[in-house]
Design a protein around this motif. Structure first.
Motif, PDB file in Angstrom:
ATOM      1  N   UNK A 189       0.866  -1.177   0.000  1.00  0.00           N
ATOM      2  CA  UNK A 189       0.000   0.000   0.000  1.00  0.00           C
ATOM      3  C   UNK A 189       0.899   1.222   0.000  1.00  0.00           C
ATOM      4  N   UNK A 190       0.746   2.080  -0.984  1.00  0.00           N
ATOM      5  CA  UNK A 190       1.563   3.284  -1.043  1.00  0.00           C
ATOM      6  C   UNK A 190       1.299   4.145   0.190  1.00  0.00           C
ATOM      7  N   UNK A 191       2.346   4.657   0.810  1.00  0.00           N
ATOM      8  CA  UNK A 191       2.139   5.508   1.988  1.00  0.00           C
ATOM      9  C   UNK A 191       1.338   6.754   1.639  1.00  0.00           C
ATOM     10  N   UNK A 192       0.515   7.170   2.571  1.00  0.00           N
ATOM     11  CA  UNK A 192      -0.303   8.366   2.408  1.00  0.00           C
ATOM     12  C   UNK A 192      -1.458   8.331   3.363  1.00  0.00           C
ATOM     13  N   UNK A 193      -1.820   9.487   3.907  1.00  0.00           N
ATOM     14  CA  UNK A 193      -2.905   9.551   4.897  1.00  0.00           C
ATOM     15  C   UNK A 193      -4.247   9.869   4.286  1.00  0.00           C
ATOM     16  N   UNK A 194      -4.246  10.171   2.964  1.00  0.00           N
ATOM     17  CA  UNK A 194      -5.527  10.556   2.350  1.00  0.00           C
ATOM     18  C   UNK A 194      -6.521   9.406   2.352  1.00  0.00           C
ATOM     19  N   UNK A 195      -6.021   8.172   2.153  1.00  0.00           N
ATOM     20  CA  UNK A 195      -6.943   7.023   2.102  1.00  0.00           C
ATOM     21  C   UNK A 195      -7.521   6.708   3.466  1.00  0.00           C
ATOM     22  N   UNK A 196      -6.766   6.971   4.520  1.00  0.00           N
ATOM     23  CA  UNK A 196      -7.251   6.683   5.867  1.00  0.00           C
ATOM     24  C   UNK A 196      -7.245   5.217   6.228  1.00  0.00           C
ATOM     25  N   UNK A 197      -6.640   4.359   5.378  1.00  0.00           N
ATOM     26  CA  UNK A 197      -6.605   2.913   5.669  1.00  0.00           C
ATOM     27  C   UNK A 197      -5.509   2.650   6.690  1.00  0.00           C
ATOM     28  N   UNK A 198      -5.839   2.130   7.871  1.00  0.00           N
ATOM     29  CA  UNK A 198      -4.809   1.913   8.894  1.00  0.00           C
ATOM     30  C   UNK A 198      -3.943   0.698   8.577  1.00  0.00           C
ATOM     31  N   UNK A 199      -2.754   0.694   9.146  1.00  0.00           N
ATOM     32  CA  UNK A 199      -1.863  -0.452   9.037  1.00  0.00           C
ATOM     33  C   UNK A 199      -2.395  -1.548   9.937  1.00  0.00           C
ATOM     34  N   UNK A 200      -2.393  -2.779   9.441  1.00  0.00           N
ATOM     35  CA  UNK A 200      -2.988  -3.898  10.188  1.00  0.00           C
ATOM     36  C   UNK A 200      -2.010  -4.415  11.240  1.00  0.00           C
ATOM     37  N   UNK A 201      -1.726  -3.566  12.205  1.00  0.00           N
ATOM     38  CA  UNK A 201      -0.852  -3.985  13.289  1.00  0.00           C
ATOM     39  C   UNK A 201      -1.606  -4.931  14.226  1.00  0.00           C
ATOM     40  N   UNK A 202      -0.977  -6.053  14.611  1.00  0.00           N
ATOM     41  CA  UNK A 202      -1.655  -6.949  15.562  1.00  0.00           C
ATOM     42  C   UNK A 202      -1.632  -6.366  16.969  1.00  0.00           C
ATOM     43  N   UNK A 203      -2.467  -6.915  17.820  1.00  0.00           N
ATOM     44  CA  UNK A 203      -2.527  -6.447  19.200  1.00  0.00           C
ATOM     45  C   UNK A 203      -1.179  -6.677  19.890  1.00  0.00           C
ATOM     46  N   UNK A 204      -0.752  -5.703  20.662  1.00  0.00           N
ATOM     47  CA  UNK A 204       0.524  -5.799  21.346  1.00  0.00           C
ATOM     48  C   UNK A 204       1.714  -5.417  20.487  1.00  0.00           C
ATOM     49  N   UNK A 205       1.489  -4.864  19.305  1.00  0.00           N
ATOM     50  CA  UNK A 205       2.577  -4.446  18.414  1.00  0.00           C
ATOM     51  C   UNK A 205       3.387  -3.340  19.093  1.00  0.00           C
ATOM     52  N   UNK A 206       4.712  -3.320  18.880  1.00  0.00           N
ATOM     53  CA  UNK A 206       5.539  -2.280  19.515  1.00  0.00           C
ATOM     54  C   UNK A 206       5.081  -0.867  19.191  1.00  0.00           C
TER      55      UNK A 206
END
Length: 527
Positions: free
Chosen positions: A415-432
């Protein structure tokens, strides 16, 4: 020396061996390095070797048969005392040591040290005395050399190790035993260096081989080595390095206030210090030794025969680390200054934030990720205390805003970086990254001893670029709000992040947070 009375008595006994014994005795006496003369019970000179002839100038024909030393080898005034002491050795047990001034044939005087011992016959009665003597300054030089060797091997603050031609330690002093962290000096003697060193062994053996073949180098060398942990030494194997890290551990840098990593907490990724009562980490076992080498050759051979190498070394690890830390601090300050000046010329604050990350990568990390909170919202500024841990953690949605380098090992991100889409990174629970955002601090993580597919899976599960083995996540704080998280990643071959690295990352995060906050303000104004 102790065998000479028996040799003399054998030569003066009944002719059991015949002329061959006389020739053998003459050859032995003439080949000695020390001057030797012998007297019978009446004080008549019976033996006089070539070294005595060289030292005093009197030939064997001129010396043998003379009664006493008066008038030719000793001044007449000194003769009674000298002869009394020498002949008195016949009635005294053991060896007697005296210093006398003897006369040379040309009238000079030589101060000599004489060791005399009585000679007894088969019936036990005294039959004469033999005297071995050498110049006092030569004896003093010998004693000085012996004293120097003993002092180096006992009291020297430098480590001293004598290595034989097979590169095995044969002698070591107490300082060397402490440097190698062995309980006693005998524990390192005769063992290959590979049984004591985990890294740096090839370089050290190469230096020793060079000294054996070419001689001593013109100056000292600074060698970095890593000592084997006690478990590997006991087993004698070459086990894996003890990194002092927990596999897959995620560690927090203490319990400081917002945006800083204070406190005394330690990260699970290990630190650089020597902790008493714990297994030393790889960083604690890594030492820098300033070493000097000397080739040892036998003085008795016609051509120098290498006997081994004398290796003198001093631990300068603290000094070298201080120099490196100072150089690193100067470089990092320079990078921050250059980044601030370059960012000041950027019209777009988001571009300025990325510029700060690009400047930070030099000598610090391999990848940098910028994740901004989709809705940071207003948050009052407060001082972090123990009650803050009891607050319910927020559930942030972090959106990838920037990635540098922009290409991951030859392929673009999914996924190209950018905040316009608003799609969050799928970080798992407890991610640093989530922990850093929730705790308002820095969090370090490391794959530990995982290698190969396990390390790949470790990075993939955290949504980090392939090959990442060490991570450092730092919260972005500005105007009392947590704006997001910046993550720095290191590939295999680099050391884990430490608390000094966390401090540097937080300085970078402060600039990035200011730029990100300004970008958000401008975006709100445009809306």
């Amino acid at each position: 020396m102790a065998a000479r009375p028996e040799t003399h008595s054998a030569s003066s006994s009944d002719d059991e061996g015949g002329p061959d014994d006389e020739l053998l005795l003459a050859a032995l006496l003439d080949g000695m390095d020390a001057a030797l003369c012998a007297f019978d019970a009446d004080g008549v000179v019976t033996h006089w070797n070539r070294e005595a002839e060289r030292m005093l100038g009197w030939t064997q024909e001129e010396a043998v048969g003379r009664k006493g030393l008066a008038g030719w080898a000793v001044r007449p005034a000194d003769a009674p005392e000298v002869e009394g002491r020498l002949l008195g050795a016949m009635s005294s047990p053991g060896r007697q040591v005296h210093e006398f001034a003897l006369l040379t044939k040309d009238g000079g005087r030589v101060l000599v040290r004489i060791q005399s011992s009585g000679v007894t016959g088969a019936d036990g009665r005294p039959k004469g005395v033999y005297c071995a003597f050498s110049e006092v300054h030569a004896q003093i030089d010998l004693e000085r050399c012996i004293a120097l060797s003993e002092a180096l091997l006992e009291d020297a603050s430098w480590g001293v190790v004598l290595v034989d031609a097979d590169l095995r330690p044969t002698v070591a002093n107490a300082s060397a035993a402490r440097a190698f962290r062995v309980p006693a000096r005998a524990a390192m003697l005769g063992r290959p260096l590979g049984a004591l060193l985990e890294q740096g062994m090839e370089e050290l053996e190469g230096a020793l081989q060079h000294v054996l073949g070419e001689g001593a180098p013109p100056g000292p060398a600074e060698l970095w080595v890593t000592l084997r942990p006690p478990a590997d030494r006991a087993g004698g194997g070459a086990g894996a390095a003890d990194t002092g890290q927990e596999d897959g551990a995620t560690a927090q840098d203490g319990s400081g206030g917002p945006g800083r990593s204070g406190g005394s907490g330690r990260a699970g990724a290990g630190t650089d210090g020597d902790d008493a009562g714990t297994v030393p980490t790889e960083s604690a076992r890594r030492r820098c030794w300033r070493s000097g080498f000397l080739r040892l050759a036998s003085p008795l051979a016609e051509e120098p025969v290498p006997l081994g190498v004398a290796w003198l070394f001093q631990d300068v690890t603290a000094q070298k680390r201080t120099e490196r830390e100072a150089a690193q601090l100067r470089f990092r300050d320079s990078q921050l200054h250059r980044a601030a000046r370059a960012a000041a010329e950027c019209a777009d604050p988001a571009e300025a934030a990325c510029l700060h990350l690009e400047f930070a990568l030099a000598g610090f990390a391999d990848h940098a990720l910028l994740d901004l909170a989709a809705d940071p919202g207003p948050e009052p500024s407060r001082t972090r205390d123990a009650s803050l841990d009891a607050l319910p953690p927020s559930d942030p949605r972090l959106v990838r805003a920037a990635l540098t380098p922009a290409v991951e090992r030859g392929r673009p991100p999914f996924i190209e970086p950018g905040t316009a889409s608003g799609i969050p990174v799928a970080y798992p629970e407890g991610h640093p990254a989530l922990q850093a955002y929730q705790r308002c601090t820095s969090v370090r993580a490391s794959s530990g001893e995982q290698r190969g597919p396990d390390a790949v899976e470790w990075a993939r599960s955290r949504k980090w670029p392939r090959g990442s083995v060490h991570g450092l996540c730092t919260v972005l704080r500005c105007r009392g709000r947590s704006l997001g998280v910046v993550t720095f990643l290191r590939d295999a071959g680099r050391r884990p992040f430490d608390r000094e690295d966390a401090d540097y990352a937080e300085q970078i995060a402060a600039h990035v947070a200011a730029a990100a906050d300004l970008a958000g303000v401008l975006e709100s104004g445009r809306r």
